[in-house]
Write a protein that holds these residues in place. Sequence first.
Motif, PDB file in Angstrom:
ATOM      1  N   TYR A 113      -8.711  18.515 -32.567  1.00 38.73           N
ATOM      2  CA  TYR A 113      -7.568  18.996 -33.332  1.00 38.73           C
ATOM      3  C   TYR A 113      -7.172  17.874 -34.279  1.00 38.73           C
ATOM      4  CZ  TYR A 113      -3.349  21.560 -34.499  1.00 38.73           C
ATOM      5  OH  TYR A 113      -2.374  22.263 -35.168  1.00 38.73           O
ATOM      6  N   LEU A 114      -7.269  18.155 -35.559  1.00 41.29           N
ATOM      7  CA  LEU A 114      -7.023  17.160 -36.607  1.00 41.29           C
ATOM      8  C   LEU A 114      -5.761  17.535 -37.360  1.00 41.29           C
ATOM      9  CD1 LEU A 114      -8.009  14.744 -38.337  1.00 41.29           C
ATOM     10  CD2 LEU A 114      -9.350  16.396 -39.665  1.00 41.29           C
ATOM     11  N   MET A 115      -4.875  16.564 -37.512  1.00 41.55           N
ATOM     12  CA  MET A 115      -3.613  16.804 -38.209  1.00 41.55           C
ATOM     13  C   MET A 115      -3.423  15.768 -39.313  1.00 41.55           C
ATOM     14  SD  MET A 115      -1.221  17.319 -34.836  1.00 41.55           S
ATOM     15  CE  MET A 115       0.174  18.072 -35.663  1.00 41.55           C
ATOM     16  N   LYS A 116      -2.949  16.222 -40.465  1.00 37.20           N
ATOM     17  CA  LYS A 116      -2.493  15.305 -41.514  1.00 37.20           C
ATOM     18  C   LYS A 116      -0.983  15.407 -41.511  1.00 37.20           C
ATOM     19  CE  LYS A 116      -4.388  13.260 -44.680  1.00 37.20           C
ATOM     20  NZ  LYS A 116      -4.873  11.898 -44.802  1.00 37.20           N
ATOM     21  N   ASN A 117      -0.333  14.310 -41.190  1.00 33.84           N
ATOM     22  CA  ASN A 117       1.119  14.295 -41.027  1.00 33.84           C
ATOM     23  C   ASN A 117       1.779  13.337 -42.014  1.00 33.84           C
ATOM     24  OD1 ASN A 117       1.089  16.079 -38.809  1.00 33.84           O
ATOM     25  ND2 ASN A 117       0.626  14.397 -37.416  1.00 33.84           N
ATOM     26  N   ARG A 118       2.994  13.681 -42.357  1.00 35.50           N
ATOM     27  CA  ARG A 118       3.837  12.807 -43.168  1.00 35.50           C
ATOM     28  C   ARG A 118       4.847  12.159 -42.227  1.00 35.50           C
ATOM     29  NH1 ARG A 118       3.988  13.185 -48.324  1.00 35.50           N
ATOM     30  NH2 ARG A 118       3.433  15.391 -48.299  1.00 35.50           N
ATOM     31  N   ILE A 140       1.407  18.372 -42.636  1.00 35.85           N
ATOM     32  CA  ILE A 140       1.007  18.889 -43.943  1.00 35.85           C
ATOM     33  C   ILE A 140      -0.077  19.949 -43.765  1.00 35.85           C
ATOM     34  CG2 ILE A 140       0.008  18.307 -46.180  1.00 35.85           C
ATOM     35  CD1 ILE A 140       1.100  15.432 -45.695  1.00 35.85           C
ATOM     36  N   TRP A 141      -1.108  19.618 -42.965  1.00 36.56           N
ATOM     37  CA  TRP A 141      -2.161  20.578 -42.639  1.00 36.56           C
ATOM     38  C   TRP A 141      -2.764  20.201 -41.300  1.00 36.56           C
ATOM     39  CZ3 TRP A 141      -6.741  18.188 -41.814  1.00 36.56           C
ATOM     40  CH2 TRP A 141      -7.049  17.040 -42.557  1.00 36.56           C
ATOM     41  N   ARG A 142      -3.489  21.153 -40.737  1.00 32.60           N
ATOM     42  CA  ARG A 142      -4.125  20.920 -39.437  1.00 32.60           C
ATOM     43  C   ARG A 142      -5.403  21.749 -39.366  1.00 32.60           C
ATOM     44  NH1 ARG A 142       0.068  23.466 -40.161  1.00 32.60           N
ATOM     45  NH2 ARG A 142       0.516  25.520 -39.347  1.00 32.60           N
ATOM     46  N   ASP A 143      -6.324  21.303 -38.526  1.00 38.80           N
ATOM     47  CA  ASP A 143      -7.614  21.966 -38.412  1.00 38.80           C
ATOM     48  C   ASP A 143      -8.129  21.792 -36.984  1.00 38.80           C
ATOM     49  OD1 ASP A 143     -10.079  23.185 -39.557  1.00 38.80           O
ATOM     50  OD2 ASP A 143     -10.949  21.239 -39.014  1.00 38.80           O
ATOM     51  N   GLY A 144      -8.818  22.807 -36.509  1.00 38.98           N
ATOM     52  CA  GLY A 144      -9.441  22.703 -35.198  1.00 38.98           C
ATOM     53  C   GLY A 144      -8.765  23.579 -34.169  1.00 38.98           C
TER      54      GLY A 144
END
Length: 152
Positions: A113-118, A140-144
Amino acid sequence: MSIAQQNADKIAVVDALYRFAAGVDLHDESLLASSLAEHAVSDFRPAAAKAGFDYPVIEGREAIVAALSTSLKSLDTSHSVSNPRVTLHGDKAHLDVLVEAQHVPRNDASRHYLMKNRYSVELMREGNVWVISRTTVDNIWRDGDEAVLSVI
């Protein structure tokens, strides 16, 4: 304050978040604790809500270290910090930064589980080191596979 001192402080502010991320990724409670003020507040609610789960506001260095160490113990994580923007206000600072956080179960490396966070981070100077007094994390976005976080 001289430009050299401002630059040194900006680097030290970002280093506090590097210590935080490395403490989480290395499962190093002492390193993680070194990044936090005694009465720090950690608010992952905005990011957690977007991922579909509740995560309470955590208050206090010991509570934050215990919560992260416990909730992430079955995961391998890697946090990459980028685009730091530091604003200094004497012995206080504000850091806006992007953090990409990969979560992989130790017992099943085929899932992630990959997250791009601010991160919005408030810091304070304690002696010669900067520590985090409050962190608010938004996604911001997430994947997996979101279920990877269900072990948390």
